[in-house]
Design an enzyme around this catalytic site. Sequence first.
Site, PDB file in Angstrom:
ATOM      1  N   SER A   1     -12.768  -3.877   1.005  1.00 52.11           N
ATOM      2  CA  SER A   1     -13.736  -3.058   0.259  1.00 52.11           C
ATOM      3  C   SER A   1     -15.175  -3.383   0.659  1.00 52.11           C
ATOM      4  CB  SER A   1     -13.566  -3.246  -1.258  1.00 52.11           C
ATOM      5  OG  SER A   1     -12.415  -2.604  -1.708  1.00 52.11           O
ATOM      6  N   PRO A   2     -15.475  -3.389   1.971  1.00 46.82           N
ATOM      7  CA  PRO A   2     -16.827  -3.770   2.399  1.00 46.82           C
ATOM      8  C   PRO A   2     -17.894  -2.777   1.961  1.00 46.82           C
ATOM      9  CG  PRO A   2     -15.589  -2.886   4.254  1.00 46.82           C
ATOM     10  CD  PRO A   2     -14.615  -3.037   3.112  1.00 46.82           C
ATOM     11  N   LEU A   3     -17.479  -1.567   1.585  1.00 49.33           N
ATOM     12  CA  LEU A   3     -18.442  -0.559   1.110  1.00 49.33           C
ATOM     13  C   LEU A   3     -18.365  -0.374  -0.397  1.00 49.33           C
ATOM     14  CD1 LEU A   3     -17.879   2.062   3.965  1.00 49.33           C
ATOM     15  CD2 LEU A   3     -19.763   0.428   3.754  1.00 49.33           C
ATOM     16  N   GLY A   4     -17.585  -1.216  -1.080  1.00 48.34           N
ATOM     17  CA  GLY A   4     -17.527  -1.126  -2.539  1.00 48.34           C
ATOM     18  C   GLY A   4     -16.244  -0.537  -3.094  1.00 48.34           C
ATOM     19  N   GLY A   5     -15.324  -0.110  -2.213  1.00 45.22           N
ATOM     20  CA  GLY A   5     -14.011   0.315  -2.711  1.00 45.22           C
ATOM     21  C   GLY A   5     -13.834   1.817  -2.829  1.00 45.22           C
TER      22      GLY A   5
ATOM     23  N   TYR B   1       0.867  -1.187   0.000  1.00 50.54           N
ATOM     24  CA  TYR B   1       0.000   0.000   0.000  1.00 50.54           C
ATOM     25  C   TYR B   1       0.899   1.231   0.000  1.00 50.54           C
ATOM     26  CZ  TYR B   1      -3.863  -3.128   1.297  1.00 50.54           C
ATOM     27  OH  TYR B   1      -4.800  -4.138   1.325  1.00 50.54           O
TER      28      TYR B   1
ATOM     29  N   HIS C   1      -0.797 -12.012   0.721  1.00 42.85           N
ATOM     30  CA  HIS C   1      -1.658 -11.013   0.087  1.00 42.85           C
ATOM     31  C   HIS C   1      -2.483 -11.568  -1.080  1.00 42.85           C
ATOM     32  CE1 HIS C   1      -1.853  -6.361  -0.483  1.00 42.85           C
ATOM     33  NE2 HIS C   1      -2.992  -6.919  -0.828  1.00 42.85           N
TER      34      HIS C   1
END
Length: 288
Positions: free
Chosen positions: A212-216, A58, A132
């Site tokens: 990405s639990p909210l879509g990224g 990252y 990863h």
Amino acid sequence: MHNAMRTRTLANRQVSAIGLGAMPMSVAGHMPDEDQSIRTIHAALDAGVTLIDTADAYTPSHTDVGHNERLVARALSLWPGDAAAVLVATKGGHTRTPGGWDVDGSPSYLKRACDRSLKTLGVDAIGLYQHHRPDPQVPYEETIGALKDLHDAGKIQFAGISNADPAQIRLAHSILGDRLVSVQNEFSPRFRSSEPEIDVCAELGIAFLPWSPLGGIGRTGELSNHPAFHAIAGERGVSPQQVCLAWELARSPVVIPIPGASRPETILDSVAAAELELTEEELARLSA
């Protein structure tokens, strides 16, 4: 810490039911300044978050590997609370190239990456070290064997895998046993195909960390394609993002979402989802 958040089981410890995904603080073109990133991490910690997810890859540029890990380490060093109570999860096995991303699942690379992350994070042992992404050039059992070696050497406290399918989860579990404590795969209202992996994790008693639990990143409007989330948010007087995370928490006790954030307001909104109990009727509407 001014409130105790609800917790879930990860390995032999309890962590906050909502973690913090630190990746958005190191994405080129979206990066906040360092002060804002540290305020964001501190807001999460003050709200009771005890799980932070990072990775060596990252980074805004392939020349700055470890950027996000350094940020997390710096924020923890500046936080007046009990940093030892926070589980920092990092990853190795993804590499950065001038053009983007590559993978290297060779045991020799993974061991070098772990040593580098130990230095970057400034710790004697990494709390949770996750492979990863599978490398098609390397037999999966060889990569997982490297995680076992790292654990046996005392360099990592727990092992996790990421972007794994059910067969890979079972293979990793057969090699690592109870050293394997988590699987981190994509899961959100728009990406529901990881349901089988959640079921395998529930069966084996392994935590499932949706990325990405909210879509990224840049997809905050993503939930607009799922009107039920907005409808229930309106009825409850909360954000659609909170409804989304509460829906994920309700999916299984092993689920621990790690929404990304680069502003304090964002993670504080997400953290509130830990207190949001959806009814059976609401869950049926959201899963339709």
